[in-house]
Design an enzyme around this catalytic site. Structure first.
Site, PDB file in Angstrom:
ATOM      1  N   ARG A 104       0.839  -1.212   0.000  1.00 30.00           N
ATOM      2  CA  ARG A 104       0.000   0.000   0.000  1.00 30.00           C
ATOM      3  C   ARG A 104       0.870   1.257   0.000  1.00 30.00           C
ATOM      4  NH1 ARG A 104      -2.139   3.618   3.725  1.00 30.00           N
ATOM      5  NH2 ARG A 104      -4.155   4.483   3.106  1.00 30.00           N
ATOM      6  N   TYR A 207       0.762 -13.669   0.021  1.00 32.78           N
ATOM      7  CA  TYR A 207       1.268 -13.400  -1.331  1.00 32.78           C
ATOM      8  C   TYR A 207       2.519 -12.540  -1.229  1.00 32.78           C
ATOM      9  CZ  TYR A 207      -1.770  -9.223  -0.732  1.00 32.78           C
ATOM     10  OH  TYR A 207      -2.411  -8.110  -0.255  1.00 32.78           O
ATOM     11  N   ASP A 285     -13.533   4.043   0.422  1.00 33.22           N
ATOM     12  CA  ASP A 285     -14.065   3.504   1.680  1.00 33.22           C
ATOM     13  C   ASP A 285     -15.034   4.472   2.342  1.00 33.22           C
ATOM     14  OD1 ASP A 285     -12.591   1.241   1.365  1.00 33.22           O
ATOM     15  OD2 ASP A 285     -11.278   1.540   3.091  1.00 33.22           O
TER      16      ASP A 285
HETATM   17  C1  LIG Z   1      -3.164   3.494   7.626  1.00 33.03           C
HETATM   18  C2  LIG Z   1      -3.912   2.598   6.679  1.00 33.03           C
HETATM   19  C3  LIG Z   1      -3.433   1.312   6.413  1.00 33.03           C
HETATM   20  C4  LIG Z   1      -4.130   0.451   5.567  1.00 33.03           C
HETATM   21  N1  LIG Z   1      -3.636  -0.794   5.342  1.00 33.03           N
HETATM   22  C5  LIG Z   1      -4.283  -1.625   4.487  1.00 33.03           C
HETATM   23  C6  LIG Z   1      -3.773  -2.940   4.219  1.00 33.03           C
HETATM   24  O1  LIG Z   1      -2.754  -3.334   4.743  1.00 33.03           O
HETATM   25  N2  LIG Z   1      -4.455  -3.731   3.346  1.00 33.03           N
HETATM   26  C7  LIG Z   1      -5.627  -3.303   2.759  1.00 33.03           C
HETATM   27  O2  LIG Z   1      -6.233  -4.058   1.983  1.00 33.03           O
HETATM   28  N3  LIG Z   1      -6.114  -2.083   2.993  1.00 33.03           N
HETATM   29  C8  LIG Z   1      -5.471  -1.228   3.831  1.00 33.03           C
HETATM   30  N4  LIG Z   1      -5.980   0.021   4.078  1.00 33.03           N
HETATM   31  C9  LIG Z   1      -7.258   0.404   3.424  1.00 33.03           C
HETATM   32  C10 LIG Z   1      -7.152   0.624   1.970  1.00 33.03           C
HETATM   33  O3  LIG Z   1      -6.152   1.540   1.671  1.00 33.03           O
HETATM   34  C11 LIG Z   1      -8.514   1.112   1.531  1.00 33.03           C
HETATM   35  O4  LIG Z   1      -9.485   0.139   1.847  1.00 33.03           O
HETATM   36  C12 LIG Z   1      -8.665   1.296   0.055  1.00 33.03           C
HETATM   37  O5  LIG Z   1      -7.463   1.531  -0.552  1.00 33.03           O
HETATM   38  C13 LIG Z   1      -9.640   2.445  -0.242  1.00 33.03           C
HETATM   39  O6  LIG Z   1      -8.912   3.649  -0.225  1.00 33.03           O
HETATM   40  P1  LIG Z   1      -9.477   5.010   0.256  1.00 33.03           P
HETATM   41  O7  LIG Z   1      -8.683   6.063  -0.455  1.00 33.03           O
HETATM   42  O8  LIG Z   1     -10.935   5.073   0.186  1.00 33.03           O
HETATM   43  O9  LIG Z   1      -9.134   5.075   1.800  1.00 33.03           O
HETATM   44  P2  LIG Z   1      -7.735   5.064   2.532  1.00 33.03           P
HETATM   45  O10 LIG Z   1      -6.673   4.514   1.666  1.00 33.03           O
HETATM   46  O11 LIG Z   1      -8.000   4.451   3.853  1.00 33.03           O
HETATM   47  O12 LIG Z   1      -7.397   6.630   2.747  1.00 33.03           O
HETATM   48  C14 LIG Z   1      -8.102   7.497   3.588  1.00 33.03           C
HETATM   49  C15 LIG Z   1      -7.172   8.641   3.917  1.00 33.03           C
HETATM   50  O13 LIG Z   1      -7.917   9.692   4.538  1.00 33.03           O
HETATM   51  C16 LIG Z   1      -7.206  10.198   5.644  1.00 33.03           C
HETATM   52  N5  LIG Z   1      -8.202  10.750   6.578  1.00 33.03           N
HETATM   53  C17 LIG Z   1      -9.152  10.058   7.264  1.00 33.03           C
HETATM   54  N6  LIG Z   1      -9.908  10.897   7.991  1.00 33.03           N
HETATM   55  C18 LIG Z   1      -9.428  12.152   7.773  1.00 33.03           C
HETATM   56  C19 LIG Z   1      -9.795  13.438   8.256  1.00 33.03           C
HETATM   57  N7  LIG Z   1     -10.817  13.588   9.107  1.00 33.03           N
HETATM   58  N8  LIG Z   1      -9.084  14.513   7.838  1.00 33.03           N
HETATM   59  C20 LIG Z   1      -8.050  14.357   6.949  1.00 33.03           C
HETATM   60  N9  LIG Z   1      -7.646  13.160   6.469  1.00 33.03           N
HETATM   61  C21 LIG Z   1      -8.335  12.069   6.867  1.00 33.03           C
HETATM   62  C22 LIG Z   1      -6.478   8.956   6.185  1.00 33.03           C
HETATM   63  O14 LIG Z   1      -5.373   9.312   6.974  1.00 33.03           O
HETATM   64  C23 LIG Z   1      -6.072   8.269   4.883  1.00 33.03           C
HETATM   65  O15 LIG Z   1      -4.842   8.728   4.402  1.00 33.03           O
HETATM   66  C24 LIG Z   1      -5.326   0.902   4.926  1.00 33.03           C
HETATM   67  C25 LIG Z   1      -5.806   2.195   5.183  1.00 33.03           C
HETATM   68  C26 LIG Z   1      -5.114   3.048   6.050  1.00 33.03           C
HETATM   69  C27 LIG Z   1      -5.640   4.460   6.291  1.00 33.03           C
END
Ligand SMILES: Cc1cc2nc3c(=O)[nH]c(=O)nc-3n(C[C@H](O)[C@H](O)[C@H](O)COP(=O)(O)OP(=O)(O)OC[C@H]3O[C@@H](n4cnc5c(N)ncnc54)[C@H](O)[C@@H]3O)c2cc1C
Length: 389
Positions: A104, A207, A285
Site C-alpha cells: 500500500r 502473497y 471507503d
Molecule cells: C493506515 C492505513 C493502512 C491500511 N492498510 C491496508 C492494508 O494493509 N491492506 C488493505 O487491503 N487495505 C489497507 N488500508 C485500506 C485501503 O487503503 C482502503 O481500503 C482502500 O485503498 C480504499 O482507499 P481510500 O482512499 O478510500 O481510503 P484510505 O486509503 O484508507 O485513505 C483514507 C485517507 O484519509 C485520511 N483521513 C481520514 N480521515 C481524515 C480526516 N478527518 N481529515 C483528513 N484526512 C483524513 C487517512 O489518513 C487516509 O490517508 C489501509 C488504510 C489506512 C488508512
C-alpha cells in the site's frame, strides 16, 4: 467544467487518484491529509485488471508494474500440510489483463508523487472535523480553524466525516471475525501467487510483495470477542501464532517471523445511500467500506476516482455531474460489497467431513472447468471504468 477548484479530504489511494485525475483535466486541486507524513503504513493490496486500467489511464501503470509482483495464480489450500485444493491460473485471464500484488505504501507513494508533479497541493497534518455542504462548502478543522471550498471530495476512508455529513451516523455491525496483518521476509520462496490456506473457522492469505522479497499475510479468525475497526491497532504476535497453531507447511514458518501484527475487527457497513450533497461527494471507503474477501477495496476506490473526475469535467452543472457519478458507481459497488460479504464463510468450514467434500467439489470443478472458475470474476475484472463515462 462545473468546478475549477477542488479540495480533497484524505490522501489515501482514492484521494490521490482523484487528485491526479482532476489535475490532469485542468482543475486546481488541494489534498488535506491528517497524517504528518505520507509514510510506510499498511501492508499488501491486490490490484486487479479493473483497478490497473485506472492506473494505466493516469499514466502510472508502468511504475506500478515495476514495483509490484505480477500474480500468476490463486491457490486454495488445506491448512494442515498445505495440499492444493483449487488453482485459478491467472495467466488464463483474457489478453491484456494482469493481476498484481503491491505494498500500500508503494502505491500511495507513486500516486502522491505523480499528483505533486502534476501540480496538486498536498497539505499534511490537516485533520478535518466536519464538513457542511452548501455554496460554498464549509470545512471545519480539528484544530478549530475553518475554510470554504466550491467542491469538497471526501476520500477520508473508513471513519469518514464527509459520509456522516451526507448520511448521518450509521453504526456498522461486527461480523464476528478479526484479521491480523503483517509483512515478513520471504522465508519460503513464496511464488508469485495468492495462497488461501483454509482451516476450520479461520484462514490465512499469503502473497509476495516487492519483487518477492517480502510476503504479505492476512490471517482471519472467527471469534465472538469484539475488536476495534481500524488500521492502527496492533497485537502480540503470540496471539496470532496460538490462533493458527494448527496450520502447517509454509504458513507456520511465515507466522514464526511475525513481530508486531496489525489487528482489526471486520465490520459490515451499509453502502452509503447518499454519495453527494451540495458541493460535496464521497468516494472509496468513505462511500462503501468493504470486507476484504474480494480484495476490491483499493480497486473500487480507483474506479470511483476516475468516474468522479470524468463526470465533473464532462458537463457544466455540478449537481447533475455528481448525481451521474452516483448512478454510475453505486450499484456496482453494492454488488461487489455483497459478494465480499457472501465470501466470508466459504473458507471456514468447521466440520471436517463437510470441509473434505466441499474441497473435493471445488477441486474437481477447478480441474474440469478452469476457464469457468476464473470467468466468474469477469464482471469485476473485465469492467473498464475509463470507457464507461
Ligand atoms: C493506515 C492505513 C493502512 C491500511 N492498510 C491496508 C492494508 O494493509 N491492506 C488493505 O487491503 N487495505 C489497507 N488500508 C485500506 C485501503 O487503503 C482502503 O481500503 C482502500 O485503498 C480504499 O482507499 P481510500 O482512499 O478510500 O481510503 P484510505 O486509503 O484508507 O485513505 C483514507 C485517507 O484519509 C485520511 N483521513 C481520514 N480521515 C481524515 C480526516 N478527518 N481529515 C483528513 N484526512 C483524513 C487517512 O489518513 C487516509 O490517508 C489501509 C488504510 C489506512 C488508512
Amino acid at each position: 467544467m462545473p468546478a475549477k477548484s477542488v479540495t480533497i479530504i484524505g490522501g489515501g489511494i482514492g484521494g490521490f487518484a482523484a487528485a491526479l485525475a482532476l489535475r490532469q483535466r485542468g482543475c486546481d486541486v488541494r489534498v488535506l491529509e491528517q497524517a504528518e507524513a505520507i509514510s510506510e503504513v499498511g501492508a499488501g493490496l491486490q490490484i486487479s485488471p479493473n483497478g490497473l486500467r485506472v492506473l494505466e489511464a493516469l499514466g502510472v501503470g508502468e511504475a506500478l508494474r515495476a514495483g509490484a509482483c505480477r500474480g500468476t495464480a490463486v491457490s486454495l489450500r488445506d491448512h494442515r500440510a498445505g495440499r492444493e485444493v483449487l488453482r485459478l491460473d491467472l495467466n488464463r485471464l483474457p489478453e491484456g489483463q494482469s493481476y498484481h500484488f503491491v505494498h500500500r505504501a508503494d502505491l500511495i507513494a507513486l500516486l502522491s508523487q505523480a499528483a505533486r508533479e502534476a501540480g496538486v497541493q498536498v497539505r499534511l497534518l490537516q485533520k478535518v472535523a466536519a464538513v457542511r455542504p452548501g455554496a460554498p462548502v464549509r470545512i471545519e478543522m480539528a484544530n478549530g480553524d475553518s475554510c470554504s471550498a466550491d467542491l469538497v471530495i471526501g476520500a477520508d476512508g473508513l471513519h469518514s466525516v464527509v459520509r456522516s455529513a451526507l448520511n448521518g451516523v450509521v453504526a456498522p455491525f461486527f461480523t464476528g471475525q478479526v484479521a491480523w496483518r503483517a509483512v515478513v521476509p520471504n522465508l519460503c520462496g513464496h511464488p508469485p501467487e495468492a495462497r488461501v490456506h483454509m482451516g476450520p473457522g479461520r484462514h490465512v492469505v499469503s502473497y509476495p510483495l516487492r519483487g518477492g522479497e517480502k510476503v504479505n499475510l492476512v490471517a482471519v479468525e472467527e471469534r465472538r470477542q469484539w475488536t476495534e475497526e481500524g488500521w492502527s491497532q496492533h497485537d502480540d504476535a503470540a496471539n496470532l501464532r496460538t490462533a493458527f497453531a494448527g496450520f502447517g507447511g509454509d504458513v507456520a514458518k511465515l507466522l514464526a517471523a511475525v513481530e508486531r501484527p496489525g489487528l482489526w475487527g471486520l465490520f459490515r457497513h451499509p453502502v452509503a445511500r447518499h454519495w453527494h450533497g451540495q458541493g460535496v461527494a464521497i468516494l472509496g471507503d468513505a462511500a462503501h467500506p468493504t470486507l476484504p474477501f474480494m480484495a476490491q477495496g483499493a480497486n473500487m476506490a480507483l474506479e470511483d476516482a476516475w468516474a468522479l473526475a470524468a463526470c465533473l469535467t464532462s458537463g457544466t452543472d455540478m449537481d447533475a455531474a455528481l448525481s451521474r457519478y452516483q448512478d454510475l458507481r453505486r450499484e456496482r459497488c453494492v454488488k461487489i460489497v455483497e459478494a465480499a460479504n457472501g465470501n466470508a464463510w466459504k473458507y471456514h468450514l468447521s466440520n471436517p467431513l463437510v470441509r473434505g467434500v466441499a474441497h473435493m467439489g471445488i477441486g474437481m470443478l477447478g480441474r474440469l472447468a478452469p476457464a469457468k472458475m476464473l470467468g466468474q470474476f469477469d464482471w469485476i475484472y473485465g469492467y473498464d471504468v475509463t470507457k464507461a463515462v
